[in-house]
Design a protein around this motif. Structure first.
Motif, PDB file in Angstrom:
ATOM      1  N   ASP A  33       5.763   7.067  -4.749  1.00  0.00           N
ATOM      2  CA  ASP A  33       7.181   7.456  -4.847  1.00  0.00           C
ATOM      3  C   ASP A  33       7.878   6.615  -5.919  1.00  0.00           C
ATOM      4  N   PRO A  34       7.730   7.014  -7.190  1.00  0.00           N
ATOM      5  CA  PRO A  34       8.291   6.207  -8.286  1.00  0.00           C
ATOM      6  C   PRO A  34       9.817   6.232  -8.385  1.00  0.00           C
ATOM      7  N   ASN A  35      10.486   7.003  -7.556  1.00  0.00           N
ATOM      8  CA  ASN A  35      11.950   7.048  -7.606  1.00  0.00           C
ATOM      9  C   ASN A  35      12.613   6.245  -6.499  1.00  0.00           C
ATOM     10  N   ASN A  36      11.825   5.536  -5.701  1.00  0.00           N
ATOM     11  CA  ASN A  36      12.356   4.762  -4.579  1.00  0.00           C
ATOM     12  C   ASN A  36      12.820   3.396  -5.076  1.00  0.00           C
ATOM     13  N   HIS A  37      14.122   3.220  -5.170  1.00  0.00           N
ATOM     14  CA  HIS A  37      14.694   1.992  -5.715  1.00  0.00           C
ATOM     15  C   HIS A  37      14.351   0.752  -4.892  1.00  0.00           C
ATOM     16  N   VAL A  38      14.209   0.910  -3.581  1.00  0.00           N
ATOM     17  CA  VAL A  38      13.920  -0.231  -2.712  1.00  0.00           C
ATOM     18  C   VAL A  38      12.560  -0.846  -3.053  1.00  0.00           C
ATOM     19  N   LEU A  39      11.613  -0.009  -3.407  1.00  0.00           N
ATOM     20  CA  LEU A  39      10.277  -0.506  -3.736  1.00  0.00           C
ATOM     21  C   LEU A  39      10.306  -1.394  -4.974  1.00  0.00           C
ATOM     22  N   TYR A  40      11.114  -1.025  -5.959  1.00  0.00           N
ATOM     23  CA  TYR A  40      11.241  -1.862  -7.160  1.00  0.00           C
ATOM     24  C   TYR A  40      11.912  -3.186  -6.815  1.00  0.00           C
ATOM     25  N   SER A  41      12.899  -3.138  -5.929  1.00  0.00           N
ATOM     26  CA  SER A  41      13.571  -4.362  -5.498  1.00  0.00           C
ATOM     27  C   SER A  41      12.596  -5.279  -4.774  1.00  0.00           C
TER      28      SER A  41
END
Length: 75
Positions: A33-41
């Motif tokens: 899920d490359p659009n999940n902002h929480v994962l990048y955080s």
């Protein structure tokens, strides 16, 4: 594994101080899920814990790009 399972695995690894495993789990989740902002955080936090501040900053910027009104992206 689902995104939620990978995220939970990453969170558990991070909490136990296994930042490399957390990084791997969050990266795998981003692959799903490359659009999940929480994962990048979360991955940014793992990079920062490993003192890889360059990659931590890149992920923070990606987090903000995905959701610019989410305060954790700025921290």
């Amino acid at each position: 594994m689902s995104v939620d399972e990978l995220k939970a695995k990453g969170n558990a690894a991070f909490s136990s101080g296994n930042f490399k495993e957390a990084l791997e789990a969050f990266s795998a989740a981003i692959g799903v899920d490359p659009n999940n902002h929480v994962l990048y955080s979360n991955r940014s936090g793992a990079y920062a814990a490993m003192q890889d501040f360059e990659n931590a900053k890149k992920d923070a910027e990606l987090c903000i790009e995905k959701k610019n009104d989410w305060f954790k992206g700025y921290s």
